[in-house]
Design a protein around this motif. Structure first.
Motif: not given
Length: 333
Positions: A81-83, A280-282, A284, A297-299, A314, A318
């Motif tokens: 999870d690089s972000d 914030y992913h994918p 913002f 969204i996932d997170n 952020i 990007r």
């Protein structure tokens, strides 16, 4: 992903043996001889590797045949999870005295990364197999003085629970079985059940006034936040990084720990404390608290109204990409 070299292996082995001896003296518990002997072989049963983060750390992922998602990514790329990895580095840089509270630590990727960044950590992980690897990473990195780990689950009450079944190739999705809990400690221990604690209970292990929370507890986020009032009164939390995927996927099920009404209550609670939600992913995105059912969204990350803002970083992530954050020194923030 390269395995630890012979020099590093010797260094980590010496650290492990020292930590093993000290932990045995202090707690009266000892790592099995079988596990100890694994560290004298070039191909140990628990195969630990070096991350490719900066700074790096040793971590002990599962084999890809067991856990393809998180462990597979770490073994193949050295990162997960690089972000979130880069945003957590910035968040900890903005609050240099803050502790990371890692709820659902799994094998300890974010826990050990925060340790490598010289931050104290409280990590909570209920799965015994994951906790074993988390503890091994703790000893290999010699972080025992700065990182506390608890083999417990976080919920809205103190009890004992069974863990749900592992998902094939995704051990990080192991969850608490909310249908089977008990207050009978003796019976719970016989049946290898896991103790639950509340977020308020965690104050016993926290001796700082600032903390950043990473919470990924497979839909139990709603229950965990039900008993957190004292926590947020005692500790200033500028950012909360929260998985939302399981909540949004299951919120219309009657069997989930976080129904859509629970999710709405969670959002109202955090916004009432002064937090604003962002995806914030994918992409913002500022999220609308009144449209919880539309959050595809996932997170999420929650930013407190009094926090130093993550938003400029952020935008930079990007535009410039992760290489800037890899090279960034914590003092640059």
């Amino acid at each position: 992903m390269r395995q630890m070299g012979r020099t590093n292996r010797a260094r980590y082995l010496a650290t492990f043996l020292l930590g093993y001896a000290l932990s045995g003296l202090l707690t009266g518990t000892w790592t099995s001889v079988e596990t100890l002997m694994d560290y004298f072989k070039y191909k140990p049963r628990i195969l630990c590797v070096e991350s490719k983060t900066k700074p790096y750390f040793a971590i002990c992922p599962f084999h890809k045949e067991e856990d393809l998602l998180v462990s597979g990514s770490i073994r193949d790329t050295g990162i997960w999870d690089s972000d979130l990895t880069h945003l957590l580095k910035v968040a900890l840089s903005l609050y240099k005295e803050a502790m990371l509270v890692d709820l659902g630590a799994f094998i300890g990727y974010f826990t050990l990364y925060a340790g490598a960044l010289h931050h104290d950590v409280l990590a909570v992980e209920p799965s015994n197999s994951s906790f074993k690897r988390l503890r091994q990473g703790l000893l290999l990195n010699d972080f025992s003085a700065t990182i506390k780990i608890l083999n417990k689950a976080v919920s809205n009450k103190r009890s004992y629970v069974h863990m749900g079944k592992n998902q094939k190739l995704n051990l990080g999705k192991m969850h608490v079985n909310s249908e089977k809990d008990t207050d009978d400690r003796e019976n719970a221990l016989k049946n290898e059940m896991i103790e639950t604690v509340t977020m308020n209970d965690l104050l016993e292990y926290i001796h700082v006034k600032q903390a950043i929370i990473k919470i990924d507890i497979e839909g139990y986020e709603c229950k965990a936040m039900e008993m957190s009032t004292a926590f947020f009164k005692e500790v200033f939390v500028p950012f909360i990084f929260m998985e939302w995927l399981i909540i949004r996927t299951n919120m219309n099920s009657n069997e989930t720990a976080c129904t859509w009404t629970d999710a709405k209550r969670l959002v109202d609670y955090l916004t009432g404390l002064g937090y604003t939600p962002f995806a914030y992913h994918p992409v913002f995105t500022l999220l609308d608290p009144s449209a919880v059912l539309d959050w595809e969204i996932d997170n999420i990350f929650w930013q407190h109204k009094n926090a130093k803002s993550l938003l400029p970083y952020i935008n930079l992530l990007r535009k410039v990409g992760p290489k800037y954050f890899d090279k960034m020194d914590q003092n640059q923030v």
